[in-house]
Design an enzyme around this catalytic site. Structure first.
Site, PDB file in Angstrom:
ATOM      1  N   MET A  57       0.886  -1.290  -0.021  1.00 46.34           N
ATOM      2  CA  MET A  57      -0.118   0.046  -0.214  1.00 46.34           C
ATOM      3  C   MET A  57       0.954   1.220  -0.036  1.00 46.34           C
ATOM      4  SD  MET A  57      -3.042   1.095   2.887  1.00 46.34           S
ATOM      5  CE  MET A  57      -1.702   1.844   4.098  1.00 46.34           C
ATOM      6  N   SER A 130       3.613  -6.823   1.930  1.00 50.05           N
ATOM      7  CA  SER A 130       2.511  -6.432   2.647  1.00 50.05           C
ATOM      8  C   SER A 130       1.398  -6.850   1.947  1.00 50.05           C
ATOM      9  CB  SER A 130       2.444  -4.789   2.821  1.00 50.05           C
ATOM     10  OG  SER A 130       1.242  -4.243   3.530  1.00 50.05           O
ATOM     11  N   ASP A 257       4.940  -5.254  14.762  1.00 48.11           N
ATOM     12  CA  ASP A 257       3.651  -4.547  13.604  1.00 48.11           C
ATOM     13  C   ASP A 257       2.567  -4.057  14.477  1.00 48.11           C
ATOM     14  OD1 ASP A 257       2.216  -4.094  11.432  1.00 48.11           O
ATOM     15  OD2 ASP A 257       2.945  -5.961  10.299  1.00 48.11           O
ATOM     16  N   HIS A 310       6.312  -2.638  10.724  1.00 53.15           N
ATOM     17  CA  HIS A 310       5.642  -3.106   9.452  1.00 53.15           C
ATOM     18  C   HIS A 310       6.720  -2.576   8.398  1.00 53.15           C
ATOM     19  CE1 HIS A 310       2.694  -4.856   6.715  1.00 53.15           C
ATOM     20  NE2 HIS A 310       2.681  -3.526   6.160  1.00 53.15           N
TER      21      HIS A 310
END
Length: 335
Positions: A57, A130, A257, A310
């Site tokens: 993303m 991701s 994360d 993350h």
């Protein structure tokens, strides 16, 4: 009314000149200390199969500070062909398509492109970052039977059991303020109606949203995740056969994360509203809904951890941990 205002705000944002100059900050942030570094792959281990990448993303296929550096590292270490998936025409459209778009349509386009790519004819490996992790898994499940053999699929910080909270947004400076606002509008839309018809068809993150407190709505309305996880009563057997044909499925989880909730969705763990249920205790594994049990029984399912937040890793870590360990050399020589 609140949902309508949020939707209007998002559409206005997409239709203004700012959308092309938004300066989105990718979630993959390679450390500034991560230069080329020493060669991680010994000369005798160079070579291997071509590699397909899918970014996460807010990123693009070829950004110099993220996916472009990853691609170059694989090419330098192994000397193989690397294809980095783009779902938009040009950098900004590619970035926007990681927020706005229909994931099923994106997967189908990628399937067709890979099937027509002569460089992959002898088989290849995949690395998804991701949300790109579950998107590449969808490619294997839905069209693996019409692709050259996919040997190893590596997912780094994926959301295989979805997210129960909206993904976090970066807190940027003035230069990234519009990107932050776009992400915040996405968050607002998800929080107020992830399963609403327009949202579930057009907001990428809504398409892998899984509310453990409202699984009936998830099963009835999920356009992507419920399908690729074979969560509904009507199972697609080909998905399991295609995924089980993998030699290896390697699942990396980020230890700290806070973007992916629950964190262990990267390992297919599911929060049922009370407890975090590991993969081996779920029907998706025990009943082999998508082929995971078959991969596990042949010793090909790996659960790995990455220190930190993350998508925060160094390029040298990627060279040593991913390229040298999983991608280098012939398939039979990899651990």
């Amino acid at each position: 009314m609140a949902r309508a205002l949020l939707l209007a705000g998002l559409l206005a944002l997409l239709c203004t000149p700012y959308a092309r100059a938004i300066g989105l900050r990718p979630h993959l942030a390679l450390s500034k200390r991560a230069g080329a570094g020493p060669q991680a792959v010994a000369d005798g281990e160079r070579g291997g199969l071509p590699v397909v990448l899918w970014h996460g993303m807010g990123d693009s296929c070829c950004a110099a500070g993220s996916m472009g550096a990853v691609r170059a590292a694989i090419e330098e270490e192994l000397g193989v062909f690397v294809h980095s998936v783009a779902t938009g025409d040009g950098e900004y459209h590619d970035i926007w398509s990681s927020f706005m778009g229909n994931v099923n349509a994106q997967v189908e386009v990628v399937c067709d492109a890979l099937a027509d790519m002569p460089e992959l004819e002898g088989g290849f490996n995949m690395v998804g970052f991701s949300q790109g992790g579950q998107f590449l898994r969808a490619v294997v499940e839905r069209c693996g039977h019409r692709l050259p053999p996919v040997h190893t699929l590596i997912t780094v910080g994926g959301q295989h059991q979805g997210v129960m909270n909206t993904p976090g947004c970066t807190q940027g400076s003035a230069a990234t303020g519009w990107a932050d606002k776009a992400c915040q509008v996405m968050q607002g839309l998800l929080a107020r109606g992830a399963y609403a018809p327009w949202v579930r068809e057009n907001v990428v993150q809504a398409q892998y949203f899984k509310d453990p407190h409202n699984l009936d709505a998830y099963l009835a309305s999920s356009t992507f995740l419920a399908d690729i996880n074979n969560d509904r009563d009507d199972k697609e057997g080909r998905y399991a056969d295609n995924l089980a044909a993998l030699e290896r499925l390697v699942l990396y989880r980020f230890e700290d994360d806070s973007t992916v909730v629950p964190r262990d969705s990267a390992w297919f763990s599911f929060f049922n509203g009370t407890d975090l249920v590991p993969l081996c205790e779920q029907d998706i594994y025990t009943e082999d809904w998508i082929g995971l049990r078959r991969i596990g029984e042949k010793g090909g399912l790996y659960f790995e951890s990455v220190p930190g937040e993350h998508m925060q890793f160094t390029l040298q870590w990627f060279r040593e941990e991913v390229v040298a360990r999983w991608l280098a050399g012939e398939p039979s020589r990899r651990r």
